[in-house]
Design a protein around this motif. Structure first.
Motif, short mmCIF file in Angstrom:
data_model
loop_
_atom_site.label_atom_id
_atom_site.label_comp_id
_atom_site.label_asym_id
_atom_site.label_seq_id
_atom_site.Cartn_x
_atom_site.Cartn_y
_atom_site.Cartn_z
N VAL A 42 55.01 8.70 -36.68
CA VAL A 42 54.81 7.38 -37.30
C VAL A 42 55.98 7.05 -38.23
O VAL A 42 56.46 5.91 -38.26
CB VAL A 42 53.47 7.35 -38.07
CG1 VAL A 42 53.34 6.07 -38.89
CG2 VAL A 42 52.30 7.47 -37.09
N THR B 78 41.71 -1.72 -34.49
CA THR B 78 41.42 -0.51 -33.72
C THR B 78 40.40 -0.78 -32.64
O THR B 78 40.56 -0.34 -31.49
CB THR B 78 40.91 0.60 -34.66
OG1 THR B 78 41.90 0.89 -35.65
CG2 THR B 78 40.59 1.86 -33.87
N ILE C 79 43.61 4.19 -32.35
CA ILE C 79 43.34 3.78 -30.98
C ILE C 79 43.51 4.96 -30.03
O ILE C 79 42.67 5.21 -29.16
CB ILE C 79 44.27 2.62 -30.57
CG1 ILE C 79 43.92 1.35 -31.36
CG2 ILE C 79 44.17 2.35 -29.07
CD1 ILE C 79 44.88 0.21 -31.12
N ALA C 80 44.60 5.71 -30.20
CA ALA C 80 44.87 6.84 -29.31
C ALA C 80 43.78 7.89 -29.40
O ALA C 80 43.32 8.41 -28.36
CB ALA C 80 46.23 7.45 -29.66
N LEU D 293 49.48 -1.03 -39.34
CA LEU D 293 49.74 -0.77 -37.93
C LEU D 293 49.96 0.72 -37.68
O LEU D 293 49.58 1.24 -36.62
CB LEU D 293 50.96 -1.56 -37.47
CG LEU D 293 51.28 -1.53 -35.97
CD1 LEU D 293 50.12 -2.11 -35.17
CD2 LEU D 293 52.56 -2.31 -35.68
N GLY E 53 41.95 -2.82 -29.73
CA GLY E 53 42.84 -1.99 -28.91
C GLY E 53 42.10 -0.97 -28.08
O GLY E 53 42.41 -0.76 -26.90
N LEU F 233 47.38 2.22 -34.63
CA LEU F 233 47.83 2.77 -33.34
C LEU F 233 47.34 4.21 -33.12
O LEU F 233 46.81 4.52 -32.04
CB LEU F 233 49.35 2.69 -33.25
CG LEU F 233 49.93 1.27 -33.16
CD1 LEU F 233 51.45 1.32 -33.07
CD2 LEU F 233 49.37 0.52 -31.95
#
Length: 252
Positions: A106, A57, A123-124, A116, A60, A120
């Motif tokens: 997801v 995280t 990160i967003a 993962l 990214g 993701l």
């Protein structure tokens, strides 16, 4: 500090001591709770999952956040203000509100029950804070430096890696630390995405461990305190960098 001290000291007590005097000090001090947790494979599996998730995280968030912030801070294009406002609005959009559609997304991508699938979305949701902090740093870099670098033959990427990255390092470190700690302490998203106990992060590991050993309060407290320790140490070591980075963002 009261709850933290209670948890840490409770791990050095026996269940009978906690029952007889919940707020007392260990008498005698018991190390077996901590040694048994450290010897268990469950703790180290959860530690490994949290480490992979937090590092992924952080990497990214820093990479994408720095690139997006550079464009928003240094380039002029139609809709730049609206795009920046969109990221700023992301600060008011908690993951709890979006957890159901996020889970469906997801699942549609086939990333459920995988780290993962946690990395993701984290990160967003960390990008708005990262961009809000980094944009002032990048705007504060004088245009004369970019012009001088261009005259010396530096490309846009060369200027980005040789000048922008070093000059914005305090903000990069701050956002990286915040992303790491936020991911380490994340509970809601892993709870929905992860079903395999072997992939549980530490917050889920604490819940799972406390369910299995609900009658062994002392061992549960030891597991909880060991789970908190990495984030506390990490935050204590980089506290000055966090404050310095946020101060620089406000000045910018």
């Amino acid at each position: 500090m009261g709850p933290v001290l209670y948890i840490v000291l409770g791990g050095f007590r026996t269940n009978s001591q906690i029952t007889a005097d919940p707020s007392g000090l260990p008498a005698p001090w018991v190390l077996s709770n901590y040694t048994e947790v450290l010897a268990s494979a469950t703790f180290w599996r959860s530690m490994a999952s949290s480490t992979v998730t937090a590092l992924g995280t952080t990497a990214g968030v820093v990479a994408l956040g720095l690139m997006a912030s550079y464009v928003l801070a240094r380039y002029r294009f139609a809709g730049r203000g609206a795009l920046y406002a969109l990221f700023a609005a992301g600060l008011m959009f908690p993951v709890t509100v979006a957890i159901t559609p996020l889970y469906l997304l997801v699942r549609g991508l086939g990333l459920t029950n995988s780290l993962l699938g946690v990395i993701l979305p984290q990160i967003a949701f960390a990008l708005p804070t990262t961009i809000i902090i980094l944009v002032p740093f990048l705007r504060a870099i004088p245009a004369e430096i970019e012009e001088a670098a261009s005259i010396d033959g530096a490309s846009r990427l060369g200027f980005f890696f040789r000048m922008v990255l070093p000059l914005s390092l305090p903000g990069v470190v701050t956002t990286g630390i915040l992303a790491f700690i936020g991911s380490w302490n994340g509970y809601m998203l892993p709870l929905f995405i992860l079903n395999d106990p072997n992939l549980f992060t530490l917050p889920l590991g604490v819940q799972n461990f406390s369910s299995q050993y609900s009658v062994d309060t002392a061992r549960v407290l030891a597991f909880t305190s060991l789970s908190m320790l990495p984030a506390l140490v990490f935050f204590s070591l980089f506290e000055r960098r966090i404050v310095g980075g946020l101060s620089g963002a406000v000045k910018g």
